[in-house]
Design a protein around this motif. Structure first.
Motif, PDB file in Angstrom:
ATOM      1  N   PRO A   4       0.804  -1.229   0.000  1.00  0.00           N
ATOM      2  CA  PRO A   4       0.000   0.000   0.000  1.00  0.00           C
ATOM      3  C   PRO A   4       0.835   1.276   0.000  1.00  0.00           C
ATOM      4  CG  PRO A   4      -0.065  -1.080   2.158  1.00  0.00           C
ATOM      5  CD  PRO A   4       0.592  -2.034   1.218  1.00  0.00           C
ATOM      6  N   ASP A   5       2.097   1.179   0.429  1.00  0.00           N
ATOM      7  CA  ASP A   5       2.940   2.375   0.486  1.00  0.00           C
ATOM      8  C   ASP A   5       3.805   2.555  -0.756  1.00  0.00           C
ATOM      9  OD1 ASP A   5       4.552   0.181   0.900  1.00  0.00           O
ATOM     10  OD2 ASP A   5       5.757   1.104   2.492  1.00  0.00           O
ATOM     11  N   LEU A   6       3.685   1.647  -1.730  1.00  0.00           N
ATOM     12  CA  LEU A   6       4.579   1.693  -2.893  1.00  0.00           C
ATOM     13  C   LEU A   6       4.414   2.981  -3.697  1.00  0.00           C
ATOM     14  CD1 LEU A   6       6.699   0.261  -4.610  1.00  0.00           C
ATOM     15  CD2 LEU A   6       4.848  -0.808  -5.898  1.00  0.00           C
ATOM     16  N   GLY A   7       3.173   3.412  -3.909  1.00  0.00           N
ATOM     17  CA  GLY A   7       2.939   4.628  -4.678  1.00  0.00           C
ATOM     18  C   GLY A   7       3.540   5.850  -4.005  1.00  0.00           C
ATOM     19  N   ARG A   8       3.324   5.969  -2.717  1.00  0.00           N
ATOM     20  CA  ARG A   8       3.875   7.119  -1.969  1.00  0.00           C
ATOM     21  C   ARG A   8       5.392   7.121  -1.998  1.00  0.00           C
ATOM     22  NH1 ARG A   8       5.918   7.418   3.056  1.00  0.00           N
ATOM     23  NH2 ARG A   8       5.184   5.308   3.592  1.00  0.00           N
ATOM     24  N   LEU A   9       5.988   5.959  -1.763  1.00  0.00           N
ATOM     25  CA  LEU A   9       7.449   5.867  -1.747  1.00  0.00           C
ATOM     26  C   LEU A   9       8.036   6.150  -3.127  1.00  0.00           C
ATOM     27  CD1 LEU A   9       7.968   2.699   0.492  1.00  0.00           C
ATOM     28  CD2 LEU A   9       8.068   5.107   1.160  1.00  0.00           C
ATOM     29  N   THR A  10       7.336   5.710  -4.177  1.00  0.00           N
ATOM     30  CA  THR A  10       7.810   5.952  -5.542  1.00  0.00           C
ATOM     31  C   THR A  10       7.798   7.441  -5.864  1.00  0.00           C
ATOM     32  OG1 THR A  10       7.010   3.792  -6.294  1.00  0.00           O
ATOM     33  CG2 THR A  10       7.391   5.461  -7.985  1.00  0.00           C
ATOM     34  N   VAL A  11       6.717   8.116  -5.495  1.00  0.00           N
ATOM     35  CA  VAL A  11       6.628   9.567  -5.722  1.00  0.00           C
ATOM     36  C   VAL A  11       7.739  10.292  -4.973  1.00  0.00           C
ATOM     37  CG1 VAL A  11       5.225  11.617  -5.289  1.00  0.00           C
ATOM     38  CG2 VAL A  11       4.164   9.560  -6.225  1.00  0.00           C
TER      39      VAL A  11
END
Length: 203
Positions: A4-11
């Protein structure tokens, strides 16, 4: 690798990488152009940038936390910019140096100003070497940006830091693998740009 945190970490990781490389380009290219006619000053600046590369990442971050009096993305972005500056500056300098003196002389003989020679002759011919510098700077920044998590700047390093704290190999890989994938994506993008540039010149 997912979560669930992949998008935030990628940004967050992309913001650190792209922001630092953009800042290094905005600083390094004008400096290289300005110091190109002055070899001694140019070499001195390159030596300073090379010296910065020898400073360990955590030591650089600690120094910048003290200098900026804050933690988080700001000192991390400054540190990554300083690390990215050397390949950008060096490749721009090398690219400009490889432009034939005869071409610049001929352009001036045709009545072009120094600025016009730079824009129309020197920079276009130096572009492939400059692009290689940006490629190197981006690859370095993708890896170095994982250290930013130690000061709360986020990115894939957040998983790595947590994995180290918990001695969790799976979590470590969950941070390392997306960073490696991102580096490969950037390599592919720069390779495509270099191929298109070479093809356009050969046409």
């Amino acid at each position: 690798m997912s979560g669930p945190d992949l998008g935030r970490l990628t940004v967050q990781h992309l913001a650190l990488v792209l922001g630092s490389v953009a800042l290094a380009t905005l600083i390094g290219v004008p400096l290289a152009v300005a110091l190109h006619p002055w070899p001694r000053w140019r070499e001195a600046l390159l030596a300073v940038c090379a010296l910065l590369q020898t400073v360990p990442s955590l030591a650089m971050l600690a120094l910048l936390i003290w200098a900026t009096n804050r933690i988080g993305p700001v000192p991390a972005l400054v540190a990554l910019t300083l690390y990215a500056l050397l390949p950008v500056l060096r490749n721009c300098t090398v690219g400009l140096s490889e432009v034939s003196e005869g071409l610049t002389t001929a352009a001036k003989a045709l009545g072009l100003t120094r600025g016009q020679v730079l824009r129309s002759v020197q920079l276009p011919l130096a572009l492939p070497v400059m692009l290689a510098g940006l490629r190197t700077a981006t690859s370095l920044s993708v890896g170095a940006a994982t250290m930013a998590a130690f000061i709360g700047a986020g990115g894939y390093g957040e998983r790595i830091v947590t994995g180290l704290a918990l001695n969790d190999q799976t979590l470590l890989l969950a941070g390392a693998l997306p960073a490696a994938a991102l580096a490969l994506l950037f390599e592919g993008a720069f390779g495509l740009m270099a191929w298109k540039l070479a093809r356009s010149r050969g046409a």
